[in-house]
Design a protein around this motif. Structure first.
Motif, PDB file in Angstrom:
ATOM      1  N   GLY A 173       0.778  -1.214   0.000  1.00 35.75           N
ATOM      2  CA  GLY A 173       0.000   0.000   0.000  1.00 35.75           C
ATOM      3  C   GLY A 173       0.813   1.269   0.000  1.00 35.75           C
ATOM      4  O   GLY A 173       0.247   2.354   0.122  1.00 35.75           O
ATOM      5  N   TRP A 174       2.124   1.174  -0.157  1.00 38.13           N
ATOM      6  CA  TRP A 174       2.953   2.387  -0.089  1.00 38.13           C
ATOM      7  C   TRP A 174       4.035   2.428  -1.167  1.00 38.13           C
ATOM      8  O   TRP A 174       4.571   3.487  -1.466  1.00 38.13           O
ATOM      9  CB  TRP A 174       3.622   2.502   1.280  1.00 38.13           C
ATOM     10  N   SER A 175       4.360   1.298  -1.788  1.00 42.21           N
ATOM     11  CA  SER A 175       5.466   1.255  -2.734  1.00 42.21           C
ATOM     12  C   SER A 175       5.328   0.006  -3.584  1.00 42.21           C
ATOM     13  O   SER A 175       4.588  -0.928  -3.238  1.00 42.21           O
ATOM     14  CB  SER A 175       6.796   1.225  -1.975  1.00 42.21           C
ATOM     15  N   THR A 176       6.045   0.001  -4.704  1.00 42.00           N
ATOM     16  CA  THR A 176       6.125  -1.238  -5.467  1.00 42.00           C
ATOM     17  C   THR A 176       7.083  -2.202  -4.771  1.00 42.00           C
ATOM     18  O   THR A 176       7.956  -1.802  -4.013  1.00 42.00           O
ATOM     19  CB  THR A 176       6.632  -0.964  -6.891  1.00 42.00           C
ATOM     20  N   SER A 177       6.894  -3.475  -5.038  1.00 42.74           N
ATOM     21  CA  SER A 177       7.699  -4.517  -4.411  1.00 42.74           C
ATOM     22  C   SER A 177       9.095  -4.560  -5.023  1.00 42.74           C
ATOM     23  O   SER A 177       9.265  -4.377  -6.228  1.00 42.74           O
ATOM     24  CB  SER A 177       7.004  -5.863  -4.596  1.00 42.74           C
ATOM     25  N   VAL A 178      10.104  -4.797  -4.197  1.00 41.58           N
ATOM     26  CA  VAL A 178      11.458  -5.013  -4.702  1.00 41.58           C
ATOM     27  C   VAL A 178      11.538  -6.427  -5.284  1.00 41.58           C
ATOM     28  O   VAL A 178      11.138  -7.398  -4.643  1.00 41.58           O
ATOM     29  CB  VAL A 178      12.505  -4.848  -3.582  1.00 41.58           C
ATOM     30  N   ILE A 179      12.035  -6.520  -6.506  1.00 38.35           N
ATOM     31  CA  ILE A 179      12.263  -7.817  -7.145  1.00 38.35           C
ATOM     32  C   ILE A 179      13.764  -8.010  -7.203  1.00 38.35           C
ATOM     33  O   ILE A 179      14.457  -7.373  -7.988  1.00 38.35           O
ATOM     34  CB  ILE A 179      11.661  -7.860  -8.567  1.00 38.35           C
ATOM     35  N   SER A 180      14.285  -8.867  -6.337  1.00 37.33           N
ATOM     36  CA  SER A 180      15.736  -8.997  -6.170  1.00 37.33           C
ATOM     37  C   SER A 180      16.218 -10.370  -6.618  1.00 37.33           C
ATOM     38  O   SER A 180      15.984 -11.367  -5.924  1.00 37.33           O
ATOM     39  CB  SER A 180      16.120  -8.753  -4.708  1.00 37.33           C
ATOM     40  N   PRO A 181      16.863 -10.470  -7.791  1.00 35.66           N
ATOM     41  CA  PRO A 181      17.449 -11.748  -8.187  1.00 35.66           C
ATOM     42  C   PRO A 181      18.500 -12.198  -7.171  1.00 35.66           C
ATOM     43  O   PRO A 181      19.040 -11.369  -6.444  1.00 35.66           O
ATOM     44  CB  PRO A 181      18.098 -11.420  -9.546  1.00 35.66           C
ATOM     45  N   PRO A 182      18.797 -13.481  -7.062  1.00 33.74           N
ATOM     46  CA  PRO A 182      18.403 -14.518  -8.007  1.00 33.74           C
ATOM     47  C   PRO A 182      17.023 -15.109  -7.783  1.00 33.74           C
ATOM     48  O   PRO A 182      16.471 -15.734  -8.690  1.00 33.74           O
ATOM     49  CB  PRO A 182      19.469 -15.595  -7.781  1.00 33.74           C
ATOM     50  N   ASP A 183      16.431 -14.952  -6.609  1.00 23.95           N
ATOM     51  CA  ASP A 183      15.112 -15.560  -6.397  1.00 23.95           C
ATOM     52  C   ASP A 183      14.004 -14.673  -6.950  1.00 23.95           C
ATOM     53  O   ASP A 183      13.026 -15.177  -7.487  1.00 23.95           O
ATOM     54  CB  ASP A 183      14.879 -15.832  -4.908  1.00 23.95           C
ATOM     55  N   GLY A 184      14.118 -13.364  -6.801  1.00 22.93           N
ATOM     56  CA  GLY A 184      13.116 -12.476  -7.363  1.00 22.93           C
ATOM     57  C   GLY A 184      13.132 -12.549  -8.878  1.00 22.93           C
ATOM     58  O   GLY A 184      14.188 -12.560  -9.505  1.00 22.93           O
ATOM     59  N   ASP A 185      11.947 -12.599  -9.489  1.00 24.71           N
ATOM     60  CA  ASP A 185      11.842 -12.851 -10.924  1.00 24.71           C
ATOM     61  C   ASP A 185      10.806 -11.900 -11.515  1.00 24.71           C
ATOM     62  O   ASP A 185       9.624 -11.990 -11.199  1.00 24.71           O
ATOM     63  CB  ASP A 185      11.426 -14.306 -11.148  1.00 24.71           C
ATOM     64  N   MET A 186      11.260 -10.980 -12.398  1.00 28.19           N
ATOM     65  CA  MET A 186      10.363  -9.972 -12.937  1.00 28.19           C
ATOM     66  C   MET A 186       9.290 -10.579 -13.838  1.00 28.19           C
ATOM     67  O   MET A 186       8.121 -10.169 -13.785  1.00 28.19           O
ATOM     68  CB  MET A 186      11.158  -8.917 -13.715  1.00 28.19           C
ATOM     69  N   ALA A 187       9.648 -11.557 -14.662  1.00 32.78           N
ATOM     70  CA  ALA A 187       8.652 -12.176 -15.538  1.00 32.78           C
ATOM     71  C   ALA A 187       7.577 -12.876 -14.708  1.00 32.78           C
ATOM     72  O   ALA A 187       6.374 -12.764 -15.002  1.00 32.78           O
ATOM     73  CB  ALA A 187       9.320 -13.156 -16.498  1.00 32.78           C
ATOM     74  N   ALA A 188       7.991 -13.588 -13.664  1.00 33.61           N
ATOM     75  CA  ALA A 188       7.019 -14.255 -12.793  1.00 33.61           C
ATOM     76  C   ALA A 188       6.152 -13.238 -12.071  1.00 33.61           C
ATOM     77  O   ALA A 188       4.939 -13.434 -11.908  1.00 33.61           O
ATOM     78  CB  ALA A 188       7.750 -15.152 -11.794  1.00 33.61           C
ATOM     79  N   TYR A 189       6.762 -12.139 -11.629  1.00 33.80           N
ATOM     80  CA  TYR A 189       6.016 -11.077 -10.955  1.00 33.80           C
ATOM     81  C   TYR A 189       4.929 -10.517 -11.864  1.00 33.80           C
ATOM     82  O   TYR A 189       3.774 -10.346 -11.441  1.00 33.80           O
ATOM     83  CB  TYR A 189       6.986  -9.983 -10.521  1.00 33.80           C
ATOM     84  N   MET A 190       5.257 -10.235 -13.107  1.00 34.90           N
ATOM     85  CA  MET A 190       4.264  -9.674 -14.027  1.00 34.90           C
ATOM     86  C   MET A 190       3.151 -10.684 -14.310  1.00 34.90           C
ATOM     87  O   MET A 190       1.972 -10.294 -14.412  1.00 34.90           O
ATOM     88  CB  MET A 190       4.946  -9.223 -15.317  1.00 34.90           C
ATOM     89  N   ARG A 191       3.480 -11.951 -14.418  1.00 41.20           N
ATOM     90  CA  ARG A 191       2.430 -12.961 -14.601  1.00 41.20           C
ATOM     91  C   ARG A 191       1.519 -13.019 -13.379  1.00 41.20           C
ATOM     92  O   ARG A 191       0.291 -13.137 -13.511  1.00 41.20           O
ATOM     93  CB  ARG A 191       3.054 -14.333 -14.860  1.00 41.20           C
ATOM     94  N   SER A 192       2.111 -12.913 -12.194  1.00 46.70           N
ATOM     95  CA  SER A 192       1.299 -12.926 -10.971  1.00 46.70           C
ATOM     96  C   SER A 192       0.415 -11.687 -10.879  1.00 46.70           C
ATOM     97  O   SER A 192      -0.736 -11.762 -10.428  1.00 46.70           O
ATOM     98  CB  SER A 192       2.212 -13.018  -9.744  1.00 46.70           C
ATOM     99  N   MET A 193       0.941 -10.532 -11.292  1.00 51.08           N
ATOM    100  CA  MET A 193       0.130  -9.319 -11.298  1.00 51.08           C
ATOM    101  C   MET A 193      -1.039  -9.462 -12.259  1.00 51.08           C
ATOM    102  O   MET A 193      -2.175  -9.051 -11.954  1.00 51.08           O
ATOM    103  CB  MET A 193       0.990  -8.116 -11.665  1.00 51.08           C
TER     104      MET A 193
END
Length: 291
Positions: A173-193
């Motif tokens: 509710g205040w910021s976008t989520s940090v996507i931090s590789p190697p576990d954070g995955d931008m493509a997966a994040y966008m699919r989840s969104m």
């Protein structure tokens, strides 16, 4: 003029009712990355579930015990295993007898800059929820919604009786989520969104920040923001040739607290990895360029 906002000034350890079935308790861990702190949610009336029990801090555990007020605890659920979310699960389980249920365990050496976001190596759930599995109590049902991206093990929890979604760090509710590789995955994040955009939840309860009462609009905006950031990266590389991530961050995050620049760099890296996988950019050591 109003005094500068200080998240540390907000009351912690106080149960705040948000709906007939939902109350929150703010943990005393404000920071540039957690905003006012981690919000633990207590769901239910006669028996309850506890979502994201938060840090293993005696004062926070005492506040949760007071909020539970002797009611049976059906489950302690964790959206993911960053250290500001799950460490209190085990001591709360020992105090209440409730099982720890929710996301899968994940221990990973993260070379990112966020000390608060290191993984909780001690997390050992009694049951892992797969996508679509449910936990239920008197008058409430929580369903797991798999939302990898911020972490690969991230779950949201849908409360059917109130068309509510507990979004952890996936949507805040205040910021976008940090996507931090190697576990954070931008493509997966966008699919989840995109998955959340297609749902019909009426309200989101994030782990950080206020409830979100027009969630689809926010999700569309956040997805648009990520697309804009991607475009910025491509234009930067087209204009400057091979470049390092810190140089991109200095230009693209002007006006952002410099303490957040290392975390911003992790999200830029996540974008670059996604663009690389799509054949648009490539890297030589720590320098990136257009293909």
């Amino acid at each position: 003029m109003a005094p500068p906002f200080d998240p540390a000034d907000l009351p912690t350890g106080v149960q705040m009712p948000l709906s007939p079935l939902v109350a929150r308790v703010l943990a005393p861990n404000p920071s540039p990355f957690t905003f006012t702190g981690t919000q633990t949610y207590v769901v239910g009336a006669t028996d309850v579930a506890v979502i994201d029990p938060g840090p293993d801090e005696p004062v926070h555990l005492a506040a949760l015990t007071a909020a539970i007020a002797g009611r049976p605890v059906v489950a302690i659920l964790c959206t993911h295993t960053h250290r500001d979310h799950s460490p209190a699960a085990r001591p709360l389980s020992e105090a209440t007898g409730a099982p720890v249920i929710g996301c899968a365990p994940l221990t990973l050496e993260d070379d990112g800059p966020r000390a608060d976001a290191a993984f909780d190596a001690a997390y050992r759930p009694d049951r892992v929820l797969a996508d679509g599995e449910q936990v239920a109590g008197t008058g409430w049902t929580l369903e797991a919604v798999a939302t990898p991206g911020h972490t690969s093990n991230h779950l949201c929890f849908a409360l059917a009786e109130e068309a509510a979604l507990f979004t952890g760090d996936h949507v805040m509710g205040w910021s976008t989520s940090v996507i931090s590789p190697p576990d954070g995955d931008m493509a997966a994040y966008m699919r989840s969104m995109q998955r959340l955009l297609e749902r019909e939840d009426a309200i989101y309860y994030p782990a950080h920040g206020d409830p979100i009462d027009n969630p689809q609009r926010l999700v569309r905006g956040m997805m648009g923001h990520r697309k804009q950031r991607e475009g910025q990266i491509l234009r930067f590389l087209a204009r400057n040739g091979d470049s390092r991530i810190p140089d991109m961050v200095l230009e693209m995050y002007k006006g952002v607290d410099p303490r957040l620049h290392p975390a911003a760099g992790r999200s830029v890296l996540a974008h670059l990895i996604d663009l690389d996988q799509r054949g648009l950019v490539t890297a030589t050591e720590d320098r990136w360029q257009m293909r």
